[in-house]
Design an enzyme around this catalytic site. Structure first.
Site, PDB file in Angstrom:
ATOM      1  N   CYS A 228      -7.260  27.053  21.686  1.00  0.00           N
ATOM      2  CA  CYS A 228      -7.704  27.405  23.045  1.00  0.00           C
ATOM      3  C   CYS A 228      -8.976  28.260  22.999  1.00  0.00           C
ATOM      4  O   CYS A 228      -8.956  29.352  22.420  1.00  0.00           O
ATOM      5  CB  CYS A 228      -6.583  28.169  23.749  1.00  0.00           C
TER       6      CYS A 228
ATOM      7  N   CYS B 225      -8.463  31.741  24.486  1.00  0.00           N
ATOM      8  CA  CYS B 225      -7.691  32.592  23.576  1.00  0.00           C
ATOM      9  C   CYS B 225      -8.581  33.121  22.459  1.00  0.00           C
ATOM     10  O   CYS B 225      -8.492  34.304  22.102  1.00  0.00           O
ATOM     11  CB  CYS B 225      -6.514  31.817  22.979  1.00  0.00           C
TER      12      CYS B 225
END
Length: 96
Positions: free
Chosen positions: A22, A25
């Site tokens: 991600c 993230c």
């Protein structure tokens, strides 16, 4: 620390559900590391990769990543999904 331990321990716990793939993230990783340094000894910070801990993510209702949850004495008191400034998380910890 297991997710169950993290969510039932006394005091404050910051839990992050993330995924290594991600981009949001990945951008939060250095921010979370900085938060760990700031709150060391006062707040437990636990991070769980949803690909490695799918049951825990499901139990927490973490449907998007990154998901941040603050527990105070085992009770969820704050939750936010997505990228955010570290100050926002620190402020949430201070008012939890």
């Amino acid at each position: 620390m297991t997710y169950e331990e993290a969510t039932t321990r006394p005091g404050l716990t910051l839990v992050e559900f993330f995924a290594s793939w991600c981009p949001h993230c990945r951008r939060m990783m250095p921010i979370v590391e900085e938060i760990k340094e700031i709150v060391e000894g006062k707040v437990a910070v636990c991070q769980y990769d949803i690909d490695e801990f799918p049951a825990e993510a499901e139990a927490a209702g973490a449907e998007s990543v990154p998901t941040f949850i603050i527990y105070n004495n085992g009770r969820e008191v704050w939750r936010k999904v997505g990228e955010m400034p570290g100050d926002e998380i620190i402020e949430a910890l201070q008012t939890a």
